[in-house]
Design a protein around this motif. Structure first.
Motif, PDB file in Angstrom:
ATOM      1  N   LYS A  52      35.223  42.632  27.876  1.00 33.93           N
ATOM      2  CA  LYS A  52      36.472  43.521  27.965  1.00 33.93           C
ATOM      3  C   LYS A  52      36.871  43.150  29.275  1.00 33.93           C
ATOM      4  N   PHE A  53      38.287  43.093  29.540  1.00 38.04           N
ATOM      5  CA  PHE A  53      38.817  43.046  30.741  1.00 38.04           C
ATOM      6  C   PHE A  53      39.926  44.253  31.056  1.00 38.04           C
ATOM      7  N   SER A  54      40.298  44.388  32.293  1.00 33.20           N
ATOM      8  CA  SER A  54      41.320  45.207  32.527  1.00 33.20           C
ATOM      9  C   SER A  54      42.792  44.666  32.119  1.00 33.20           C
ATOM     10  N   GLU A  55      43.590  45.821  31.617  1.00 32.51           N
ATOM     11  CA  GLU A  55      45.007  45.227  31.438  1.00 32.51           C
ATOM     12  C   GLU A  55      45.757  46.630  31.948  1.00 32.51           C
ATOM     13  N   GLY A 483      38.760  37.737  36.180  1.00 32.21           N
ATOM     14  CA  GLY A 483      37.422  37.592  35.887  1.00 32.21           C
ATOM     15  C   GLY A 483      36.523  36.471  35.320  1.00 32.21           C
ATOM     16  N   ILE A 484      35.422  36.727  35.168  1.00 33.01           N
ATOM     17  CA  ILE A 484      34.412  35.557  34.713  1.00 33.01           C
ATOM     18  C   ILE A 484      33.948  35.949  33.376  1.00 33.01           C
ATOM     19  N   MET A 485      33.852  34.939  32.549  1.00 29.72           N
ATOM     20  CA  MET A 485      33.245  35.121  30.906  1.00 29.72           C
ATOM     21  C   MET A 485      32.372  33.994  30.840  1.00 29.72           C
ATOM     22  N   LYS A 486      31.261  34.448  30.118  1.00 32.00           N
ATOM     23  CA  LYS A 486      30.438  33.585  29.409  1.00 32.00           C
ATOM     24  C   LYS A 486      30.356  33.442  27.822  1.00 32.00           C
ATOM     25  N   GLN A 498      33.970  41.607  36.030  1.00 37.85           N
ATOM     26  CA  GLN A 498      35.276  41.922  36.449  1.00 37.85           C
ATOM     27  C   GLN A 498      34.948  43.187  37.387  1.00 37.85           C
ATOM     28  N   GLU A 499      35.595  42.997  38.582  1.00 38.75           N
ATOM     29  CA  GLU A 499      35.950  44.253  39.690  1.00 38.75           C
ATOM     30  C   GLU A 499      37.113  44.261  40.188  1.00 38.75           C
ATOM     31  N   VAL A 500      37.828  45.385  40.083  1.00 36.23           N
ATOM     32  CA  VAL A 500      39.279  45.740  40.564  1.00 36.23           C
ATOM     33  C   VAL A 500      39.397  45.048  41.943  1.00 36.23           C
TER      34      VAL A 500
END
Length: 569
Positions: A52-55, A483-486, A498-500
């Protein structure tokens, strides 16, 4: 009454058995389609664990420094540790390449692919020291720009201001017929230095340590005749899984229509690239894929297995209208089918598979396997646009224009909707039946309107069954949040980091030397902090994306397109 109940029970039992059989059949097909390296013959358990990532755009400060020039060059600067410790086993160098200079004098370009190339090097020694070097690629285009104190006119995918004059266009067409502003990718092609590439068969090697210019060359082909011209190549090489040879293609065009040359029409010629005893790179011919009726496609990456090369031709094509404004020549058509040609490394024989229109640029991996009928299948994985129905009829490289990338009001969902919805697709090519089909993975992330691209895997698994791929995520309409995803391709699950206001680019994998598992190692990426425009190199545990180390980089590093890890350099 008892007999009637028994009949109903029998019917219910048979019905349940049929439903169960169908379910097992469907599950088995899905398991077979997605199985990679570490799953057993029965397939893998499906888990609903998605990253999950920021929107929330209000949280993010635009990372404009990623899309600006950085004129500073640095040589062998120490990298102070901000957090954690460098893994004791890490011994080698991360090389990254990308845009470094957008403007000089009265001229500027506005596209990441057109900016003058800059190469960056993060190096780690056995005793834990870490150093950083950053240098412009000393191409002929760069050298003339510096001599004139003004950006010279070049072939371009975006816009160039002011436009090239008639005399400058003539110079580009004839004097710069082999452009050398290579700013796309880095590769270990030979031992003379790290090779810097673009969508061209002309390469530049720079010194592994200093990044100084070493040589500019085109690998000598063993089959190109006197009356044939070599043209275009993929920015990305592929590594053969056992020999270590590099794999790529060149488009070869016969100038005499086959009268004296070996070939009657243009074709993709596939090669194995090897360094000879004199330190030069030879291109050994494997096979050819004809280009029918002038249907030139953009082939940015290709794949290879132990026995085959896979040349994927997606629906992005080249229409030769302008020799200078290249962006006007590259178009997408939803009516152009995808061709995947599989060429034998043994004898050059070829099988072609055809699919509906799709668009993709970067391959995850390709490998061989046998299905339950003992039929040979070639598996090719890509991140693709979820749908091509709404691809706009315009220069797609406008996506990389810096005016667009730095405009907080621009809405990609409105202007480039198709490029905000990605899906991982597995193309399965049955070599025995000649049939091909596609397995659509679920969108293993949220929000769904993420660009999921710039994949990297454990290099030891190139061309072999695998499970894990690491990607950069990019939410354009959340102030370019990255961000980074595996992704676990076998179990259909993912995790993310992910970091803001922290903006990572393509993650690069480095394996632990004594590791026994596919994800035993680290991934690394330069990360921009948009609150102060500083760059740090982040190192994550490849298993769980836990941050292990943060090292401060002495200068701001703009967006880098691609990188490579080389052990022991």
């Amino acid at each position: 009454m008892l007999i009637h109940s028994q009949k109903l029970s029998l019917i219910a039992f048979l019905t349940a058995l049929i439903v169960l059989s169908l379910a097992i059949s469907c599950w088995a097909q899905a398991s077979d389609d997605r199985s990679g390296g570490t799953c057993d013959a029965s397939g893998c358990e499906v888990e609903s664990s998605y990253a999950k990532f920021s929107e929330n755009a209000d949280e993010w400060v635009m990372p404009n420094a990623l899309f600006e020039s950085c004129l500073e060059e640095v040589s062998n600067a120490d990298l102070p540790i901000v957090y954690g410790n460098v893994p004791s086993w890490l011994d080698g160098t991360l090389y990254r390449v990308g845009p470094g200079l957008y403007e000089l004098g009265q001229r500027r370009v506005n596209n990441m692919v057109d900016a003058l190339s800059k190469v960056h090097r993060w190096s780690f020694g056995k005793n834990g020291e870490a150093t950083f070097t950053s240098s412009f690629l000393k191409s002929s285009i760069y050298n003339r720009t510096r001599e004139n104190n003004e950006l010279v006119a070049i072939r371009h995918l975006g816009q160039m201001h002011p436009p090239a004059s008639t005399m400058e266009k003539l110079q580009i067409m004839f004097y710069d017929s082999l452009p050398d502003n290579n700013n796309i990718a880095a590769w270990e092609l030979g031992k003379s230095g790290v090779t810097i590439t673009a969508e061209s068969h002309v390469y530049i090697d720079v010194d592994f340590r200093s990044l100084n210019f070493q040589k500019k060359y085109s690998a000598k082909s063993d089959n190109t005749g006197m009356f044939e011209s070599e043209f275009l190549s993929a920015s990305h090489f592929w590594r053969h899984p056992s020999s270590g040879d590099s794999i790529n293609y060149k488009i070869v065009i016969p100038l005499d229509k086959g009268i004296l040359s070996k070939n009657e029409g243009p074709a993709y010629h596939l090669y194995r690239y090897k360094e000879n005893s004199e330190g030069d790179i030879d291109a050994k011919f494997v096979g050819r894929v004809p280009i029918e009726k002038g249907d030139f496609r953009v082939v940015h990456t290709l794949g290879a297995t132990e026995n085959y090369i896979v040349l994927p031709r997606f629906s992005l094509y080249v229409d030769f209208n302008d020799p200078v404004d290249i962006g006007q020549n590259i178009k997408f058509s939803s009516t152009k089918p995808v061709f995947m040609d599989v060429v034998s490394m043994k004898d050059g024989s070829r099988k072609q598979f055809t699919f509906d229109a799709h668009e993709s640029q970067h391959i995850f991996n390709s490998f061989e396997r046998y299905n339950e009928k003992n039929e040979l299948e070639i598996v090719v994985d890509y991140p693709t646009l979820d749908s091509v129905d709404n691809v706009p009829d315009k220069n797609i490289f406008e996506l990389l224009n810096i005016e667009t990338l730095t405009n907080p009001e621009f809405q990609y969902a409105e202007h480039w909707e198709a490029y905000t919805q990605f899906r991982i697709r597995r193309f399965i090519l049955n070599m025995d039946t000649g049939a091909g089909h596609i397995y659509d993975y679920p969108q293993m992330w949220s929000p769904k309107n993420l660009q999921v691209e710039f994949p990297y895997i454990n290099d030891a698994y190139r061309g072999l069954p695998y499970c894990y791929v690491y990607l950069q995520t990019w939410h354009h309409d959340t102030h370019n949040a990255m961000g980074i995803m595996k992704v676990d391709m076998c179990r259909e699950k993912s995790i993310g980091w992910q970091e803001v206001n922290k903006f990572p680019v393509e993650p690069v994998f480095a394996a632990r030397p004594d590791g026994t598992e596919e994800d035993d190692g680290i991934i690394m990426s330069p990360v921009l902090d948009s609150t102060d425009n500083s760059t740090s190199l982040y190192i994550w545990d490849a298993k769980n994306l836990e941050v292990l180390t943060i090292l401060s980089t002495p200068i701001t590093v703009p967006f880098t397109l691609h990188g490579v890890w080389i052990n022991g350099v």
